[in-house]
Write an enzyme that holds these catalytic residues in place. Structure first.
Site, PDB file in Angstrom:
ATOM      1  N   GLY A 252     106.132  76.511  66.312  1.00 58.18           N
ATOM      2  CA  GLY A 252     107.918  76.217  66.018  1.00 58.18           C
ATOM      3  C   GLY A 252     106.856  74.740  65.647  1.00 58.18           C
ATOM      4  O   GLY A 252     106.242  74.450  64.867  1.00 58.18           O
ATOM      5  N   ASP A 253     108.263  74.165  66.078  1.00 58.70           N
ATOM      6  CA  ASP A 253     107.547  72.978  66.185  1.00 58.70           C
ATOM      7  C   ASP A 253     107.385  72.206  67.501  1.00 58.70           C
ATOM      8  O   ASP A 253     107.844  70.329  67.952  1.00 58.70           O
ATOM      9  CB  ASP A 253     108.950  72.781  65.989  1.00 58.70           C
ATOM     10  CG  ASP A 253     110.613  72.441  66.358  1.00 58.70           C
ATOM     11  OD1 ASP A 253     110.305  73.321  67.475  1.00 58.70           O
ATOM     12  OD2 ASP A 253     111.398  71.812  66.871  1.00 58.70           O
ATOM     13  N   GLU A 254     107.018  72.563  68.680  1.00 59.43           N
ATOM     14  CA  GLU A 254     105.825  71.979  69.871  1.00 59.43           C
ATOM     15  C   GLU A 254     104.535  71.657  69.595  1.00 59.43           C
ATOM     16  O   GLU A 254     103.581  72.872  68.471  1.00 59.43           O
ATOM     17  CB  GLU A 254     106.751  73.069  70.097  1.00 59.43           C
ATOM     18  CG  GLU A 254     105.747  72.451  71.775  1.00 59.43           C
ATOM     19  CD  GLU A 254     106.599  74.070  73.001  1.00 59.43           C
ATOM     20  OE1 GLU A 254     106.521  72.875  74.411  1.00 59.43           O
ATOM     21  OE2 GLU A 254     107.256  74.857  72.557  1.00 59.43           O
TER      22      GLU A 254
END
Length: 215
Positions: free
Chosen positions: A108-110
Site C-alpha cells: 500500500g502506502d507503507e
C-alpha cells in the site's frame, strides 16, 4: 600446445554465454524481489539486508505511512495514486542510500527503511531530510499533488542482534501510528526502543515544518 589453445578458444564462447546467462538470471531474480511500482525491495529481501545492517553500527529503523494518499487515490484515480507511490519510492530510495541504508515498500502506502544515525542531532538532520523529500510536490500530467507522511523511528546501538529486527519494526510501527494521531511528521521512541509517551517529535505542516523535542 596448439590443441590446448584450440580447445580453450572453443570454450570461450560457451563460457561467455554462461556468464551472460548467469548475469541475466541474477537480474531477473533481483527484479522479482523488488516492488514493481516503487522499485524498492519487498519485505523479505529488505529484512535480510536490515538484519545485516543492525550489526554494523548505530542505526535507525523507520516505518513510514503517506498521509493524504487515500484522498489523492480516490479523487484522481489509481494512475495518479501509482505515480505518487512511484515518486515516494524513488525519493525514499535516494534518501536511504545517501544515509548508508536500505528501504522497502511494505505494501500500500507503507514503507520502511534502516539508515545510519549516530546521535540525536544526526537523527533530527536525517529525518528532516526525509521530510523535505517526501513532502515535496508530485507532478503528474496536469496535476500537482501534495502528500504528507507519518514516521516512527527507533534508534539502535552497535551490536544490536539481527533477531531484534521484528521487535524494532513493531515498535517503529506503533510510534508511527502515534505520530499520525497527533497530526503527522516523525516521532522517535527513546533509545531503549520501547514505546513511550516521551518522544522526539518532528512535524511537517504543508511546505514548511519544524522539529522539536517534547517532554
Amino acid at each position: 600446445m596448439s590443441q590446448t589453445l584450440m580447445a580453450l578458444a572453443a570454450a570461450l564462447p560457451v563460457a561467455a554465454g554462461w556468464s551472460l546467462h548467469s548475469l541475466m538470471l541474477r537480474r531477473r531474480i533481483e527484479a522479482a524481489r523488488r516492488d514493481p511500482l516503487s522499485g524498492l525491495w519487498t519485505r523479505e529481501p529488505f529484512e535480510e539486508r536490515a538484519r545485516r545492517s543492525l550489526e554494523s553500527g548505530h542505526r535507525a529503523v523507520v516505518v513510514i505511512d503517506l498521509d493524504g494518499f487515500k484522498q489523492v487515490n480516490d479523487t484522481y484515480g489509481h494512475a495518479v495514486g501509482d505515480a505518487v507511490i512511484a515518486t515516494a519510492g524513488q525519493r525514499l530510495n535516494r534518501w536511504s542510500l545517501n544515509n548508508g541504508g536500505v528501504a522497502a515498500r511494505l505494501g500500500g502506502d507503507e514503507f520502511a527503511a534502516i539508515v545510519s544515525v549516530y546521535s540525536l542531532a544526526d537523527l533530527h538532520w536525517t529525518m528532516d531530510q526525509l521530510a523535505e523529500e517526501l513532502c515535496a510536490p508530485v507532478e503528474f500530467e496536469d496535476h500537482v499533488l501534495w502528500v504528507g507522511f507519518s514516521a516512527g523511528v527507533v534508534r539502535t546501538q552497535r551490536g544490536s542482534r539481527a533477531a531484534e529486527l521484528s521487535r524494532l519494526m513493531r515498535c517503529a510501527d506503533e510510534v508511527m501510528y502515534g505520530a499520525k494521531q497527533t497530526g503527522g511528521g516523525w516521532m522517535a521512541a527513546p533509545d531503549d526502543a520501547a514505546p513511550a509517551y516521551r518522544t522526539v517529535n518532528g512535524r511537517r505542516d504543508g511546505r514548511r515544518g519544524t522539529s522539536k523535542e517534547a517532554a
